[in-house]
Design a protein around this motif. Structure first.
Motif, PDB file in Angstrom:
ATOM      1  N   UNK A  79      10.528 -41.333   4.309  1.00 14.27           N
ATOM      2  CA  UNK A  79       9.866 -40.024   4.255  1.00 14.27           C
ATOM      3  C   UNK A  79      10.510 -39.045   5.215  1.00 14.27           C
ATOM      4  N   UNK A  80      10.349 -37.753   4.902  1.00 15.15           N
ATOM      5  CA  UNK A  80      10.846 -36.680   5.764  1.00 15.15           C
ATOM      6  C   UNK A  80       9.750 -36.246   6.734  1.00 15.15           C
ATOM      7  N   UNK A  81      10.168 -35.721   7.890  1.00 17.43           N
ATOM      8  CA  UNK A  81       9.230 -35.146   8.850  1.00 17.43           C
ATOM      9  C   UNK A  81       9.734 -33.755   9.231  1.00 17.43           C
ATOM     10  N   UNK A  82       8.844 -32.936   9.795  1.00 15.74           N
ATOM     11  CA  UNK A  82       9.201 -31.553  10.123  1.00 15.74           C
ATOM     12  C   UNK A  82       9.983 -31.401  11.411  1.00 15.74           C
ATOM     13  N   UNK A  83       9.976 -32.379  12.265  1.00 19.26           N
ATOM     14  CA  UNK A  83      10.646 -32.290  13.555  1.00 19.26           C
ATOM     15  C   UNK A  83      12.160 -32.215  13.383  1.00 19.26           C
ATOM     16  N   UNK A  84      12.812 -31.459  14.250  1.00 17.87           N
ATOM     17  CA  UNK A  84      14.276 -31.392  14.279  1.00 17.87           C
ATOM     18  C   UNK A  84      14.768 -31.979  15.589  1.00 17.87           C
TER      19      UNK A  84
END
Length: 130
Positions: A79-84
């Motif tokens: 899954x993707x997350x919003x953190x960079x």
């Protein structure tokens, strides 16, 4: 009357939970789609997909998932997350992974770069299928 009110609220919450506005669809819609393995680069060596016997593909869907396939069979789902990652020089990245283990997916145009699939610790290039 109170039961109808709670039923209405419950249905409204259920409908809102199925809205398709995940991170990828909202922020990175250009990443949605299927990608075909092109090449891997490590130091000064390059290996191309045509030299491989297996077919590696990646799918990025609206559910914020990245699916990995080998010869048409799903081998992994993350899954993707919003953190960079603030210490990366390249702003064109999004993090994906499972639990507390995430890695960057770099993108530019119709190409994505993943460092863990199909060959770990190499820059693996995938090109979007037309």
């Amino acid at each position: 009357m109170v039961q109808k009110f709670f039923l209405f609220i419950g249905v409204a919450l259920l409908v809102c939970s199925f809205r398709g506005d995940g991170l990828i669809e909202r922020v990175y819609p250009e990443l949605l789609g299927d990608y075909k393995y092109y090449k891997s680069v490590a130091d000064r060596s390059v290996s191309y997909a045509k030299e491989e016997k297996e077919l590696f593909t990646v799918t990025i869907n609206r559910k914020d998932q990245i699916l990995f396939y080998k010869n048409g069979k799903k081998v992994r789902k993350m899954s993707f997350i919003e953190t960079k990652m603030p210490f990366l020089d390249d702003e064109n990245h999004v993090l994906f992974g499972t639990k507390n283990s995430y890695e960057p997916l770099f993108y530019r145009g119709d190409t994505i770069v993943i460092q863990s699939y199909p060959i770990e610790y190499q820059d693996n290039y995938f090109i979007k299928k037309k």
